[in-house]
Scaffold this active site. Structure first.
Site, PDB file in Angstrom:
ATOM      1  N   GLU A  52       0.814  -1.224   0.000  1.00 21.97           N
ATOM      2  CA  GLU A  52       0.000   0.000   0.000  1.00 21.97           C
ATOM      3  C   GLU A  52       0.846   1.271   0.000  1.00 21.97           C
ATOM      4  OE1 GLU A  52      -0.495  -2.611   1.978  1.00 21.97           O
ATOM      5  OE2 GLU A  52      -2.576  -3.275   1.760  1.00 21.97           O
ATOM      6  N   PHE A 114     -10.926  -7.021  14.731  1.00 21.58           N
ATOM      7  CA  PHE A 114      -9.867  -7.481  13.830  1.00 21.58           C
ATOM      8  C   PHE A 114      -9.582  -6.404  12.778  1.00 21.58           C
ATOM      9  CE2 PHE A 114      -8.674  -9.771   9.869  1.00 21.58           C
ATOM     10  CZ  PHE A 114      -7.407 -10.154  10.279  1.00 21.58           C
ATOM     11  N   GLN A 115      -8.336  -6.041  12.628  1.00 22.97           N
ATOM     12  CA  GLN A 115      -7.868  -5.020  11.680  1.00 22.97           C
ATOM     13  C   GLN A 115      -8.520  -3.659  11.902  1.00 22.97           C
ATOM     14  OE1 GLN A 115      -7.987  -6.845   7.715  1.00 22.97           O
ATOM     15  NE2 GLN A 115      -5.922  -7.615   8.081  1.00 22.97           N
ATOM     16  N   LYS A 164     -17.357  -0.822   6.783  1.00 25.89           N
ATOM     17  CA  LYS A 164     -17.836  -1.821   5.827  1.00 25.89           C
ATOM     18  C   LYS A 164     -19.357  -1.811   5.712  1.00 25.89           C
ATOM     19  CE  LYS A 164     -17.003  -6.643   4.629  1.00 25.89           C
ATOM     20  NZ  LYS A 164     -16.243  -7.854   4.961  1.00 25.89           N
ATOM     21  N   MET A 457      24.287   8.248   0.965  1.00 25.78           N
ATOM     22  CA  MET A 457      24.233   9.546   1.643  1.00 25.78           C
ATOM     23  C   MET A 457      24.527   9.411   3.135  1.00 25.78           C
ATOM     24  SD  MET A 457      24.028  12.671   1.201  1.00 25.78           S
ATOM     25  CE  MET A 457      23.103  13.417  -0.146  1.00 25.78           C
TER      26      MET A 457
HETATM   27  C1  LIG Z   1      12.430   5.585   4.366  1.00 28.33           C
HETATM   28  C2  LIG Z   1      13.753   6.186   4.673  1.00 28.33           C
HETATM   29  N1  LIG Z   1      14.601   5.561   5.527  1.00 28.33           N
HETATM   30  C3  LIG Z   1      15.801   6.102   5.802  1.00 28.33           C
HETATM   31  C4  LIG Z   1      16.192   7.292   5.236  1.00 28.33           C
HETATM   32  C5  LIG Z   1      17.535   7.913   5.571  1.00 28.33           C
HETATM   33  N2  LIG Z   1      18.378   7.985   4.359  1.00 28.33           N
HETATM   34  C6  LIG Z   1      18.514   9.097   3.619  1.00 28.33           C
HETATM   35  S1  LIG Z   1      19.511   8.896   2.283  1.00 28.33           S
HETATM   36  C7  LIG Z   1      19.809   7.294   2.716  1.00 28.33           C
HETATM   37  C8  LIG Z   1      20.725   6.442   1.886  1.00 28.33           C
HETATM   38  C9  LIG Z   1      20.172   6.146   0.545  1.00 28.33           C
HETATM   39  O1  LIG Z   1      20.926   5.120  -0.041  1.00 28.33           O
HETATM   40  P1  LIG Z   1      20.690   4.664  -1.531  1.00 28.33           P
HETATM   41  O2  LIG Z   1      19.248   4.454  -1.776  1.00 28.33           O
HETATM   42  O3  LIG Z   1      21.581   3.543  -1.852  1.00 28.33           O
HETATM   43  O4  LIG Z   1      21.095   5.987  -2.360  1.00 28.33           O
HETATM   44  P2  LIG Z   1      22.517   6.743  -2.441  1.00 28.33           P
HETATM   45  O5  LIG Z   1      22.573   7.738  -1.326  1.00 28.33           O
HETATM   46  O6  LIG Z   1      23.589   5.713  -2.330  1.00 28.33           O
HETATM   47  O7  LIG Z   1      22.483   7.420  -3.776  1.00 28.33           O
HETATM   48  C10 LIG Z   1      19.133   6.942   3.891  1.00 28.33           C
HETATM   49  C11 LIG Z   1      19.216   5.632   4.541  1.00 28.33           C
HETATM   50  C12 LIG Z   1      15.253   7.909   4.373  1.00 28.33           C
HETATM   51  N3  LIG Z   1      15.504   9.098   3.798  1.00 28.33           N
HETATM   52  N4  LIG Z   1      14.068   7.337   4.080  1.00 28.33           N
END
Ligand SMILES: Cc1ncc(C[n+]2csc(CCOP(=O)(O)OP(=O)(O)O)c2C)c(N)n1
Length: 545
Positions: A52, A114-115, A164, A457
């Site tokens: 979802e 439930f749910q 529902k 990042m």
């Molecule tokens: C849902 C979610 N979880 C954690 C983060 C924290 N976060 C920001 S950038 C990043 C790394 C992203 O890694 P990747 O998708 O491999 O992209 P890259 O930075 O290597 O281009 C994380 C974990 C986030 N922004 N969103």
């Protein structure tokens, strides 16, 4: 004239009458009457996603690209809670998403059935409006009201929770005058006329704001800076365009902000990724802030003049009174600050090579949906966007996993142009199950994965600010070419700069979804960088030692 319909049929009818023709969702117990009414319903296409969260992001992508309400549907409990990230992303970025959720029957409400989840309570802070429909007599109007709220003023997500038994009850369907206009001025169109009118007005507003902001810049000679969500609202390679400001903005752009005596901010929030430390932000500047949301004005930075209104209309009025001028001395000063852009990589497969190949291959005719991380910043800094609203990303929430499902929504709103989802290896793995949705529904999304073997990042922050301790950022990936094969779509792995164009071209030209894995330098960093909470005047241009 009226007729007797079930609540589920009323939902369908109200959506159709409002011009909705596509939705993204996932069935379950509490929403089964609605799915039953959908069965064989001409005019309402339902896309079965694999989670979802993807339904909400896809509806968001559809809404952003089409400038109209995007719809997602889920059952009660886990279905509804899985929507929350997508709603929060839409809320932060002002995207008109309608969520319809099933709820346990009214006699069961409040009994830990439930749910049963209090989804109205859970989504209160991430929706503009939400409602539990307790009376079937209110159903159609609650839905219409929700869509109207989603579109008006600063657009945003709304949620309608339908028990529902309300879906099963029968009532008269009444055609009502509540429309779903964005402007707030034309809310009394009939259901059969508003959709076309709405689409035309929205499109006109979008195109005109683009043209008029450009005219304002050309008339005044003012340099133009586009925030992450403003990218593609001004031609990227226009002489007056500087680029993106803030945490990963180029040095001369941030220094121009620090030296400016006037900043005209159109439709931005001045959030912390843009301003750095607000105490040191633009110390000399008077700020004119134009925003459709009164609450945004003066929230983060003090403004000299605040104007609440639609960007196009306000800029139109400004154009009537602003005298032509050139800012020759100011431009000279800015040019003095410019330096050749630092290459992100030492060599090999760099973002510049990849993104210029993509621009060549698509002839600039594509929409790019980026995920969250380093690749997102490289796209924002470096891709030459030439047309309005062709850059779509989760800016405010920064929700990894956004790109792949959002790109499905974008593609359905823009069936005539290539749509590329660009993700990192981390974010891609969050929602890659949606390839199955693309295959099942024939949604032609092109997938590019920047694979650096890290949550890049976060790894960069660990390198700079946590002593190089890479705690839980190395990330394993499956063989993406085999993954593509398992889904029955073509896939390419690119390791050398010389192979990029060919792979991207083949992916772009092969009908249907396609995947390209781009194996990039593992520890490349995004530069420049403003230290979190630091001043725009103090950029890092190399890793701190
Ligand atoms: C849902 C979610 N979880 C954690 C983060 C924290 N976060 C920001 S950038 C990043 C790394 C992203 O890694 P990747 O998708 O491999 O992209 P890259 O930075 O290597 O281009 C994380 C974990 C986030 N922004 N969103």
């Amino acid at each position: 004239m009226s007729e007797l319909l079930t609540g589920a049929q009323i939902l369908c009818r109200t959506l159709v009458d409002a011009g909705i023709d596509v939705m993204f969702g996932y069935p379950g117990g509490a929403i089964m009457p609605f799915y039953d009414a959908l069965h064989g319903h001409a005019g309402l296409r339902h896309i079965l996603v694999r989670h979802e969260q993807a339904a909400a992001h896809a509806a968001d992508g559809y809404a952003r690209a089409g400038k109209r309400v995007g719809v997602c549907v889920a059952t009660s409990g886990p279905g509804a809670t899985n929507l929350v990230t997508g709603l929060a992303a839409a809320y932060m970025d002002g995207s008109p998403v309608l969520a319809i959720t099933g709820q346990v029957g009214r006699p069961m409400l409040g009994r830990d059935a439930f749910q049963e989840t209090d989804v109205v309570g859970v989504t209160m802070p991430v929706t503009k409006y939400n409602v539990l429909v307790r009376d079937i007599e209110d159903l159609a109007d609650d839905l219409r009201e929700a869509m109207a709220v989603a579109m008006e003023g600063r657009p945003g997500p709304v949620l309608v929770d339908v028990p529902k038994d309300v879906q099963n009850q029968k009532a008269e369907y009444k055609v009502s005058g509540v429309g779903c206009q964005g402007s707030g001025e034309t809310r009394h169109l009939t259901p059969d006329t508003w959709h076309l009118e709405d689409a035309i007005q929205q499109a006109a507003s979008l195109i005109a704001a683009y043209a008029e902001v450009r005219e304002l810049a050309e008339r005044t000679g003012m340099p133009v800076i586009t925030t992450l969500l403003g990218i593609s609202a001004f031609p990227q390679v226009h002489d007056l365009h500087l680029g993106m400001p803030g945490m990963h903005g180029e040095v001369h752009i941030n220094k121009a902000i620090q030296a400016a005596d006037l900043i005209v901010g159109i439709g931005l929030r001045f959030d912390d990724r843009v301003t750095g430390n607000t105490a040191t932000f633009a110390p000399r500047a008077k700020i004119v802030h134009i925003d459709v949301d009164a609450a945004a004005i003066g929230r983060n930075v003090p403004v000299a003049v605040g104007i609440v209104g639609d960007a196009r209309r306000v800029v139109e009025r400004l154009l009537a009174v602003v005298a032509p001028r050139a800012c020759a001395r100011w431009w000279e000063e800015i040019r003095g600050l410019m330096r050749p852009r630092a290459e992100a990589f030492a060599g090999g497969l760099s973002p510049d090579v990849i993104l210029s190949a993509l621009a060549d291959v698509t002839g600039g005719r594509c929409t790019i949906v980026s995920d969250v991380g380093q690749h997102q910043m490289w796209v924002a800094q470096r891709y030459p966007f030439q047309r309005p609203n062709t850059h779509i990303t989760s800016g405010g929430l920064g929700a990894m996993g956004f790109a792949v499902p959002a790109a499905m929504g974008v593609r359905l709103a823009r069936p005539d142009e290539p749509v590329w989802a660009i993700s990192g290896d981390g974010g891609f793995q969050m929602n890659m199950a949606e390839i199955a949705t693309m295959v099942q529904e024939g949604i032609e999304v092109k997938l590019a994965i920047f694979n650096n073997g890290y949550l890049g990042m976060v790894r960069q922050w660990q390198q700079f600010f946590h002593g190089g301790r890479y705690s839980n950022t190395p990330i394993w990936s499956p063989d993406y070419v085999k993954l593509a094969e398992a889904y029955g779509i073509p896939g390419w792995r690119v390791k050398e700069a010389g192979e990029v164009t060919d792979a991207l071209r083949q992916a772009n030209e092969t009908p249907g979804p396609a995947l390209v894995e781009l194996v990039i330098e593992q520890e490349a960093n995004v530069f420049p960088m403003i230290v979190p909470g630091g001043s725009l005047s103090e950029p890092l241009e190399a890793a701190p030692v």
